[in-house]
Design an enzyme around this catalytic site. Structure first.
Site, PDB file in Angstrom:
ATOM      1  N   GLU A 202       8.710 -11.804   4.146  1.00  0.00           N
ATOM      2  CA  GLU A 202       9.395 -10.732   3.426  1.00  0.00           C
ATOM      3  C   GLU A 202      10.859 -10.550   3.950  1.00  0.00           C
ATOM      4  OE1 GLU A 202       6.552  -7.249   4.083  1.00  0.00           O
ATOM      5  OE2 GLU A 202       5.445  -8.079   2.343  1.00  0.00           O
ATOM      6  N   GLU A 390       0.365 -12.909  -0.373  1.00  0.00           N
ATOM      7  CA  GLU A 390      -0.306 -11.713   0.206  1.00  0.00           C
ATOM      8  C   GLU A 390      -0.722 -10.734  -1.015  1.00  0.00           C
ATOM      9  OE1 GLU A 390       1.773  -9.182   3.269  1.00  0.00           O
ATOM     10  OE2 GLU A 390       2.602 -10.871   4.291  1.00  0.00           O
TER      11      GLU A 390
HETATM   12  C1  BG6 Z   1       3.140  -7.051   4.254  1.00  0.00           C
HETATM   13  C2  BG6 Z   1       3.426  -7.633   5.542  1.00  0.00           C
HETATM   14  O1  BG6 Z   1       4.323  -5.935   4.328  1.00  0.00           O
HETATM   15  O2  BG6 Z   1       2.156  -6.161   4.088  1.00  0.00           O
HETATM   16  C3  BG6 Z   1       2.226  -7.605   6.329  1.00  0.00           C
HETATM   17  O3  BG6 Z   1       3.824  -8.805   5.208  1.00  0.00           O
HETATM   18  C4  BG6 Z   1       1.504  -6.411   6.219  1.00  0.00           C
HETATM   19  O4  BG6 Z   1       2.654  -7.950   7.671  1.00  0.00           O
HETATM   20  C5  BG6 Z   1       1.180  -6.217   4.842  1.00  0.00           C
HETATM   21  O5  BG6 Z   1       0.515  -6.079   7.183  1.00  0.00           O
HETATM   22  C6  BG6 Z   1       0.234  -5.073   4.507  1.00  0.00           C
HETATM   23  O6  BG6 Z   1       0.905  -3.981   5.019  1.00  0.00           O
HETATM   24  P1  BG6 Z   1       0.333  -2.720   5.851  1.00  0.00           P
HETATM   25  O7  BG6 Z   1       1.338  -1.712   6.326  1.00  0.00           O
HETATM   26  O8  BG6 Z   1      -0.940  -2.225   5.419  1.00  0.00           O
HETATM   27  O9  BG6 Z   1      -0.138  -3.563   6.938  1.00  0.00           O
END
Ligand code: BG6
Length: 496
Positions: A202, A390
């Site tokens: 990111e 993701e």
């Molecule tokens: C992304 C990141 O922002 O989202 C991860 O690459 C992160 O590291 C994921 O865990 C989900 O966000 P969160 O805040 O729910 O963990």
């Protein structure tokens, strides 16, 4: 058939959120190790100490560019505080069991990251830490034995803490050399075991979360702009070095993508939405497209930002763009100039509520079209292979009377999202390499530091306060995802 043969189905994690063992076998501290746990309502804290006066304190991990420690103080671990990265899900000691469960689900790929501070404990060391290198040898061997292709992020929200303290992280050009040396070290070591790489998780979070994305202690706009520039140059040099070491390496960019909608048809709202998308796509324009967009250069001019750059930087950016563009995408975002209608959203997302969508307990809306829109936008702009690395639903899981976790809400979210991505492939012709949903095994939330914001198919018995046995078990979504993978995404039903 919707998805091509060899489509890379799997799941994703990050070292600092899953591994634990934060100070074992020679690992140095990273920026992630000095951040406490928070909640949806309470921000996480970055704790600090002034080595001269002994004074201690913290700053809140909020969105934007502020100092994370007062002048003279350094981010540090304080006694009596709880830091979730220190044990996390303890993948470090459970990796064999965890990989066996991934294999049982039929994973074709596993996105993971290497903890930079496990390999170079201070970031600027002359020699790597052999025990750290060996750990990842074992992990990659285990994956390869199970027919799972690793997809490796070189830097996922952790910078060796020493680099933050000594150099203000990526604000310094010195980080380019340290990082490229680290990348070459692991490229050479794992040549033959790993083919797919991502440079920075990111990368656009440099704007929003400069300490976690770039180790910046002083994160003025000038420093954030420089931090991003230095990461772009490092990415280009890494692509160059990677291809020289092994021409088959595929080295991708990783972008946080959140589609921005305008709340109203007021053209002022439309412009605001486009500008916010430009702020995100600036990062892929440079890292994947090879050029700075004029809108960003104009902004720097207006704000008095002066990059410490070299003419050859721009040659490198144009010559060595990322081989493919991967991205995270969970939700969409709504903006408006009509402040009276503004209702807040959650976590890393800034904006107002979307009246058409339901949001999770952490304020993230489930958008059944967002992956299709993302894939369309990125295809139209870059014409490069894409990879969703993701996506997923963070939710509280309860253990039912039968001892199991019936996470239908997670399955429903994933059904909608996978359908959306399937439409992008079958209707729009997106060139999609794979899909790795986030947090395939429960891990620490990056945004809040909680364990109870769970994304996994695999449950980990660990709670927000650090209690729990760390035992693993299969949720209902485990069996559902296994079927999705075995039918190459054709059967998304949840009828067992
Ligand atoms: C992304 C990141 O922002 O989202 C991860 O690459 C992160 O590291 C994921 O865990 C989900 O966000 P969160 O805040 O729910 O963990």
């Amino acid at each position: 058939m919707s998805f091509k043969n060899g489509f890379l189905w799997g799941g994703a994690t990050a070292a600092n959120q899953v591994e634990g063992a934060y100070n074992e076998d020679g690992k140095g501290l990273s920026t992630a190790d000095v951040i406490t746990a928070g909640t949806y309502e309470t921000p996480r804290h970055i704790t600090w100490r002034n080595p001269k006066t002994g004074e201690t304190g913290y700053s809140e991990m909020t969105i934007g560019g502020t100092r994370v420690a007062p002048k003279g103080a350094q981010p540090a671990i304080l006694e009596g505080e709880y830091y979730p990265s220190h044990i996390a899900s303890d993948f470090y000691h459970h990796y064999k069991e965890d990989i066996a469960l991934m294999a049982e689900m039929g994973f074709k790929t596993y996105r993971m990251s290497i903890n930079w501070s496990r390999i170079f404990p201070n970031g600027d060391d002359s020699e790597p830490n052999e025990a750290g290198l060996e750990f990842y040898d074992h992990v990659f061997d285990e994956l390869n034995k199970n027919g799972i292709e690793p997809l490796v992020t070189l830097s996922h929200y952790e910078t060796p803490l020493n680099l933050a303290i000594q150099y203000n992280g990526w604000a310094s050009r010195k980080l380019i050399d340290f990082y490229v040396n680290y990348a070459k070290t692991v490229f050479n070591r794992y040549n033959g075991k790993v083919k797919y790489w991502l440079t920075f998780n990111e990368i656009n979070c440099m704007d929003m979360m400069p300490f976690i994305a770039g180790g910046l202690i002083d994160s003025s706009l000038q420093n954030r702009a420089q931090g991003a520039h230095n990461q772009f140059v490092a990415s280009a040099l890494t692509v160059k070095a990677g291809h020289e070491i092994n021409p088959d390496f595929q080295i991708g960019q990783m972008l946080a993508y959140s589609q921005v909608y305008a709340l109203t048809p007021d053209p002022a709202d439309q412009l605001k939405a486009i500008q916010q998308m430009d702020d995100t796509l600036f990062y892929s324009d440079v890292q994947t497209g090879g050029h700075y967009p004029n809108s960003r250069l104009k902004m720097y001019e207006r704000e008095g930002v002066k990059l410490d750059d070299r003419p050859e930087d721009y040659e490198l950016l144009a010559k060595y763009p990322a081989d493919f563009l991967s991205f995270s995408c969970y939700t969409s975002n709504v903006v408006t100039t009509h402040k009276d209608q503004a209702e807040g959203a959650g976590n890393f997302q800034i904006g107002v509520k979307n009246p058409y969508l339901k949001a999770s307990s952490w304020g993230w809306a489930t958008d059944p079209y967002v992956l299709r829109i993302a894939l369309k936008t990125l295809t139209n702009r870059y014409h490069k292979p894409l990879w969703i690395v993701e996506n997923g639903l963070g939710a509280v899981d309860e253990i039912a009377a039968d001892g199991k976790i019936h996470d239908d809400y997670r399955i429903e979210y994933l059904q909608q999202n996978i359908k959306s991505m399937r439409d992008a492939v079958t209707i729009d012709g997106a060139d999609l390499m794979g899909y790795t949903s986030w947090g395939c095994i429960d891990l620490v939330s990056a945004g809040t530091g909680e364990m109870k914001k769970r994304y996994g198919y695999i449950y980990v018995d660990r709670n927000n306060d650090g209690s729990g046995t760390l035992d693993r078990s299969r949720k209902d979504s485990f069996y559902w995802y296994k079927k999705v993978i075995s039918t190459n995404g054709e059967d998304l039903s949840n009828n067992e």
